[in-house]
Enzyme design. Sequence first.
Site, short mmCIF file in Angstrom:
data_model
loop_
_atom_site.label_atom_id
_atom_site.label_comp_id
_atom_site.label_asym_id
_atom_site.label_seq_id
_atom_site.Cartn_x
_atom_site.Cartn_y
_atom_site.Cartn_z
N ARG A 101 -31.62 76.53 -57.58
CA ARG A 101 -32.17 75.18 -57.75
C ARG A 101 -33.49 75.03 -56.98
O ARG A 101 -34.49 74.56 -57.51
CB ARG A 101 -31.19 74.13 -57.25
CG ARG A 101 -29.87 74.07 -57.99
CD ARG A 101 -30.00 73.46 -59.35
NE ARG A 101 -28.72 72.98 -59.86
CZ ARG A 101 -28.50 72.66 -61.13
NH1 ARG A 101 -29.49 72.77 -62.01
NH2 ARG A 101 -27.32 72.23 -61.52
N GLN A 184 -29.89 53.61 -53.41
CA GLN A 184 -31.08 52.77 -53.20
C GLN A 184 -31.54 52.84 -51.76
O GLN A 184 -32.73 52.96 -51.47
CB GLN A 184 -30.76 51.33 -53.60
CG GLN A 184 -31.97 50.42 -53.65
CD GLN A 184 -31.61 49.02 -54.14
OE1 GLN A 184 -30.44 48.64 -54.17
NE2 GLN A 184 -32.60 48.25 -54.52
N HIS A 188 -35.19 55.12 -50.48
CA HIS A 188 -36.33 54.31 -50.07
C HIS A 188 -36.98 54.80 -48.78
O HIS A 188 -37.98 54.22 -48.34
CB HIS A 188 -35.95 52.83 -49.94
CG HIS A 188 -36.09 52.07 -51.22
ND1 HIS A 188 -35.31 52.31 -52.32
CD2 HIS A 188 -36.95 51.09 -51.60
CE1 HIS A 188 -35.66 51.51 -53.31
NE2 HIS A 188 -36.67 50.76 -52.90
N LEU A 365 -37.84 59.82 -62.17
CA LEU A 365 -36.50 59.99 -62.75
C LEU A 365 -35.41 59.29 -61.95
O LEU A 365 -34.30 59.08 -62.44
CB LEU A 365 -36.17 61.48 -62.93
CG LEU A 365 -35.93 62.38 -61.71
CD1 LEU A 365 -34.52 62.23 -61.15
CD2 LEU A 365 -36.16 63.84 -62.09
N TYR A 366 -35.74 58.92 -60.69
CA TYR A 366 -34.70 58.35 -59.82
C TYR A 366 -34.58 56.83 -59.96
O TYR A 366 -33.97 56.18 -59.11
CB TYR A 366 -34.99 58.70 -58.36
CG TYR A 366 -33.78 59.20 -57.59
CD1 TYR A 366 -32.65 58.40 -57.41
CD2 TYR A 366 -33.76 60.46 -57.04
CE1 TYR A 366 -31.55 58.84 -56.70
CE2 TYR A 366 -32.67 60.93 -56.31
CZ TYR A 366 -31.57 60.11 -56.15
OH TYR A 366 -30.48 60.56 -55.45
N HIS A 369 -31.53 52.03 -62.08
CA HIS A 369 -31.14 50.63 -62.05
C HIS A 369 -30.00 50.26 -63.02
O HIS A 369 -29.34 49.23 -62.81
CB HIS A 369 -32.37 49.75 -62.32
CG HIS A 369 -33.40 49.86 -61.23
ND1 HIS A 369 -34.33 50.87 -61.19
CD2 HIS A 369 -33.63 49.09 -60.12
CE1 HIS A 369 -35.09 50.72 -60.13
NE2 HIS A 369 -34.69 49.66 -59.47
N GLY A 507 -33.42 66.89 -61.76
CA GLY A 507 -33.24 66.16 -60.52
C GLY A 507 -32.64 66.97 -59.39
O GLY A 507 -33.06 66.85 -58.23
N SER A 511 -33.73 67.42 -55.33
CA SER A 511 -32.82 66.92 -54.30
C SER A 511 -32.45 68.00 -53.30
O SER A 511 -32.58 67.81 -52.08
CB SER A 511 -31.56 66.35 -54.97
OG SER A 511 -30.66 65.85 -54.01
#
Length: 578
Positions: A101, A184, A188, A365-366, A369, A507, A511
């Site tokens: 990955r 979330q 951030h 892509l993140y 919502h 993704g 990550s």
Amino acid sequence: MGIISLSVQASALVNPCCYYPCQHKGICVRFELDNYQCDCTRTGYYGTNCTIPEWWTKLHEFFHPSPAFSHYVLTRFKWFWDIINATFIRDTIVRLVLTVRSNLIPSPPTYNSAYGYVSWEAYSNVSYFTRILPPVPHDCPTPMGTKGSKKLPDPSLLVETFLKREDFIPDPQGTNLLFAFFAQHFTHQFFKTYGRMGRGYIKGFGHGVDLSHVYGDTLERQHTLRLFKDGKLKYQVIKGEVYPPSVVEAPVYMIYPDRVPIEKQFAIGQEVFGLVPGLIMYATIWLREHNRVCDVLKEEHPTWDDEQLFQTARLILIGETIKIVIEDYVQHLSGYYLKLKFDPELLFGVQFQYRNRIAVEFNQLYHWHPLMPDKFNIVQHQFNYSSFLFNTSMVLDYGVEALVESFTNQIAGKIGGGRNLHPSLLNVAEGVIEESRKLRLQPFNEYRKRFGLKPYTSFKDFTGEEKMAAQLEDLYGDIDALEFYLGVMLEKPNPNSIFGESMVEIGAPFSLKGLMGNPICSPEYWKPSTFGGETGFNIVKTASIQKLVCLNVKKCPFVAFHVPNFLKSPKLKKSNEL
């Protein structure tokens, strides 16, 4: 390799790189007006467009399973994986997952939104998000290169047609709101678009897990939030419980509407975290954890000053975060029966770079919502969006334990497949689409190819159904003109999964590289002394989402990133949505 003149029906003045001729990570270099050359160096391919595999590439492709097959095996045959998880083979497979990955993410970074070619600026200017693929050239016939129409569909039309929720669609993996707010809160700290600077800029200099959302992204903000005693952060005690200080006690800039009294405005590391009670809840938990760890460290190191206690506690919390994200958060998202493991020593014997840069594509892509429900169930009450947003009193009225329990019990929405975004959040999706166009992201299929996936040949193949496929065909005209954000959001989900193949395969590399590329995972840092000795080291190595919560509340509730098993029946899931 010679310079190639691209023979096309279009005008010879068309930039040949607009056709994306170079395959398998080959780099297109333009010469004169209509000539180009593909640099196939170390791609494993050669030829005009890097399409002819070398012999070892053929061998690798023959034995290498497809992403779809690997996902199928990892998410089935639980009895087999129970055996593997109890043996040394688990470490070997986890190491393979991490390296395969992570190797998909270029390090050092190659492009940013200002430079569509390798440059020192793209490497050294960390105020930019990096990019995996360069921007679509300015002089292409269409916004997506050469495919599709000369004008992209209206963002509001796209959002209304393909993303807006009609009826809530629960996640088939049982993901809950505790996960949604963790996602979330966690992201951030590094997804901080700085629009005032221009396109593609990131606020601050953190490109990974640095807990700037807890401590602030500037030294000034950090100092305002610190108590400067025993390494601790400022706090207030209300009804015998510890909460973040108010902005009166810690005057940092926070985003609150005028209707929230200043004494009820919490001062938190991230200025937007007063938005919803779920973010304030996590901010409170991490504040308590930091101060708890400081007490543990002070007991073991009575000679340490405030600064050393603070800095060491921060390293411990960074370690806790990474372990929780890999072993609880990513484990849940993957649906794997292989038990993932956070052990930096697994990578000590392989080539690996301990530095990370956040990419525009990862930020795009993140935007998950659709996880948000129609209403929020807190204990025996329901709250709509208008009464939930900026409701700082809710955290104090119900307490952390009740919020954790309520969010754990409420199922979140399915992300992939479209048509599951609450009407109150449509403007966020429109903003993502508009930003992707300003940054000239390449088409969705080009990213599929970049991450080793087969490009879709039709919209029906992409969606797995006919109605949405026909609508997309009418608006975009060509599957190779589909935009990246719409691609990862509308792609047909994997069976019984929260989203589709591309979200997982694109993704996951971002990550895992960002997590394992953290300095604390390096051989120089990953040792007991970094964390104040074996006690601090053990806090990191035994961290979990359940332990994080239960060590910082009076009564431990059920804590997981999925709803309790008894809520997973269709009947109970439906009642949980209402």
